[in-house]
Design a protein around this motif. Structure first.
Motif, PDB file in Angstrom:
ATOM      1  N   PRO A 139       0.795  -1.246   0.034  1.00 31.64           N
ATOM      2  CA  PRO A 139       0.043   0.060   0.013  1.00 31.64           C
ATOM      3  C   PRO A 139       1.110   1.284  -0.128  1.00 31.64           C
ATOM      4  O   PRO A 139       0.378   2.391  -0.038  1.00 31.64           O
ATOM      5  N   MET A 140       2.207   1.208  -0.053  1.00 28.19           N
ATOM      6  CA  MET A 140       2.965   2.571   0.169  1.00 28.19           C
ATOM      7  C   MET A 140       2.630   3.535  -1.125  1.00 28.19           C
ATOM      8  O   MET A 140       2.467   4.592  -0.722  1.00 28.19           O
ATOM      9  N   ALA A 141       2.310   3.173  -2.488  1.00 28.68           N
ATOM     10  CA  ALA A 141       2.027   4.215  -3.380  1.00 28.68           C
ATOM     11  C   ALA A 141       0.465   4.730  -2.866  1.00 28.68           C
ATOM     12  O   ALA A 141       0.306   5.852  -3.157  1.00 28.68           O
ATOM     13  N   TYR A 142      -0.332   3.886  -2.421  1.00 35.40           N
ATOM     14  CA  TYR A 142      -1.706   4.316  -2.174  1.00 35.40           C
ATOM     15  C   TYR A 142      -1.639   5.360  -0.991  1.00 35.40           C
ATOM     16  O   TYR A 142      -2.148   6.396  -1.258  1.00 35.40           O
ATOM     17  N   TYR A 143      -0.753   5.089  -0.147  1.00 38.88           N
ATOM     18  CA  TYR A 143      -0.925   6.036   1.047  1.00 38.88           C
ATOM     19  C   TYR A 143      -0.086   7.414   0.553  1.00 38.88           C
ATOM     20  O   TYR A 143      -0.428   8.424   0.749  1.00 38.88           O
ATOM     21  N   ALA A 144       0.905   7.205  -0.486  1.00 37.55           N
ATOM     22  CA  ALA A 144       1.558   8.687  -0.841  1.00 37.55           C
ATOM     23  C   ALA A 144       0.616   9.142  -1.773  1.00 37.55           C
ATOM     24  O   ALA A 144       0.413  10.637  -1.591  1.00 37.55           O
ATOM     25  N   VAL A 145      -0.335   8.660  -2.440  1.00 35.78           N
ATOM     26  CA  VAL A 145      -1.270   9.149  -3.053  1.00 35.78           C
ATOM     27  C   VAL A 145      -2.661   9.923  -2.227  1.00 35.78           C
ATOM     28  O   VAL A 145      -2.968  10.918  -2.466  1.00 35.78           O
ATOM     29  N   LEU A 146      -2.672   9.102  -1.216  1.00 36.64           N
ATOM     30  CA  LEU A 146      -3.781   9.730  -0.247  1.00 36.64           C
ATOM     31  C   LEU A 146      -3.171  10.793   0.364  1.00 36.64           C
ATOM     32  O   LEU A 146      -4.005  11.917   0.836  1.00 36.64           O
ATOM     33  N   ALA A 147      -1.846  10.948   0.583  1.00 35.43           N
ATOM     34  CA  ALA A 147      -1.271  12.100   1.243  1.00 35.43           C
ATOM     35  C   ALA A 147      -0.996  13.139   0.404  1.00 35.43           C
ATOM     36  O   ALA A 147      -1.474  14.424   0.816  1.00 35.43           O
ATOM     37  N   ALA A 148      -0.718  12.977  -1.051  1.00 36.42           N
ATOM     38  CA  ALA A 148      -0.725  14.078  -1.812  1.00 36.42           C
ATOM     39  C   ALA A 148      -1.942  14.687  -2.211  1.00 36.42           C
ATOM     40  O   ALA A 148      -2.158  15.692  -2.268  1.00 36.42           O
ATOM     41  N   LYS A 149      -3.295  13.897  -2.042  1.00 35.16           N
ATOM     42  CA  LYS A 149      -4.506  14.423  -2.210  1.00 35.16           C
ATOM     43  C   LYS A 149      -5.137  14.967  -0.922  1.00 35.16           C
ATOM     44  O   LYS A 149      -6.316  15.357  -1.271  1.00 35.16           O
ATOM     45  N   GLY A 150      -4.567  15.145   0.257  1.00 34.62           N
ATOM     46  CA  GLY A 150      -5.106  15.662   1.288  1.00 34.62           C
ATOM     47  C   GLY A 150      -6.007  14.672   2.224  1.00 34.62           C
ATOM     48  O   GLY A 150      -6.515  15.277   3.076  1.00 34.62           O
ATOM     49  N   PHE A 151      -5.870  13.250   1.921  1.00 34.54           N
ATOM     50  CA  PHE A 151      -6.768  12.381   2.575  1.00 34.54           C
ATOM     51  C   PHE A 151      -6.040  12.240   4.079  1.00 34.54           C
ATOM     52  O   PHE A 151      -6.815  11.988   5.002  1.00 34.54           O
ATOM     53  N   VAL A 152      -4.651  12.389   4.140  1.00 36.52           N
ATOM     54  CA  VAL A 152      -3.970  11.861   5.017  1.00 36.52           C
ATOM     55  C   VAL A 152      -2.690  12.732   5.444  1.00 36.52           C
ATOM     56  O   VAL A 152      -2.441  13.190   4.082  1.00 36.52           O
ATOM     57  N   PRO A 153      -2.525  13.078   6.376  1.00 36.01           N
ATOM     58  CA  PRO A 153      -1.321  14.089   6.566  1.00 36.01           C
ATOM     59  C   PRO A 153       0.033  13.485   6.082  1.00 36.01           C
ATOM     60  O   PRO A 153       0.165  12.240   6.456  1.00 36.01           O
TER      61      PRO A 153
END
Length: 235
Positions: A71-85
């Protein structure tokens, strides 16, 4: 910088390697993650109707990461899009971190399912599409990302066989093909979906314009499958 301010910080595709680089530790499943990076970015940047402020909106699109063991790429994209810090990223996989080795929908905003046990995502996506249709919610699209090796699991083939005749046109599957399947034959992925009545496309999984065109291609009355080919998996 506060969490709120950091979530509003603008990130681009070029920032994703740096965001992924903040995640360290064992069991990263790096190849599984990097194989999905471009698909995840194009979907979240240009296709999915999702946003941090509407994670509970019934009209949102649903994205299900079945390939949840990387899930690392998924977490990176979620962070980039503001879902997670982005401040969460260095603690990836830690005991008290919400960012586990498999995503947890109860801990990570924007995550729709807990995943990582291969073979479950596509059947869940079929059920999600059926549930939305039963509620009269015809607007939301359902997207699921699976790996080519996941198609070794029979549960996926049952879902494929059901979805085509059921006419689940709001259902979309992206198969990231890094040549890691055990039983697949060349060209067999698309042929399997087509045999069940799906609309299909095969594209370069690193070409953003080709991915966008395939993701947005019309497919009235049929579910849609996109096979995104990337470089073969290397250990």
């Amino acid at each position: 910088m506060t969490i709120t301010e950091e979530r509003r910080q603008a990130y681009s595709y070029a920032d994703l390697p740096g965001l992924m680089g903040r995640m360290t530790g064992d069991e990263k499943h790096g190849p599984a993650a990097t194989s999905t990076l471009d698909v995840l970015w194009v979907l979240h940047d240009r296709v999915l109707r999702v946003a941090p402020e509407r994670v509970d909106d019934p009209g949102r699109d649903r994205f299900l990461l079945s390939k949840g063991h990387g899930p690392m790429a998924y977490y990176a994209v979620l962070a980039a899009k503001g879902f997670v810090p982005a401040a969460w990223l260095p603690d990836f996989g830690a005991y008290d971190s919400p960012l586990g080795h498999h995503p947890d929908r109860t801990l990570v905003p924007g995550v729709e399912i807990g995943s990582g046990s291969l073979g479950h995502g596509l059947p869940i996506a079929v059920g999600t599409a059926l549930g939305l249709r039963a509620q009269g919610l015809t607007g939301p699209a359902v997207w699921v990302l699976v790996g080519d090796a996941e198609l070794d699991e029979g549960s996926n083939h049952e879902a494929i066989a059901f979805a085509g005749p059921a006419g689940l046109e709001r259902l979309h599957t992206v198969v990231v093909d890094n040549s890691s399947a055990t039983y697949a034959r060349p060209g067999g992925i698309v042929a399997r979906f087509e045999a069940a009545g799906w609309s299909t496309a095969t594209v370069d999984g690193r070409d953003h314009e080709a991915l966008h065109a395939a993701f947005t291609a019309p497919h009235p009355g049929r579910p849609h499958a996109v096979v995104a080919r990337v470089e073969p998996k290397s250990d």
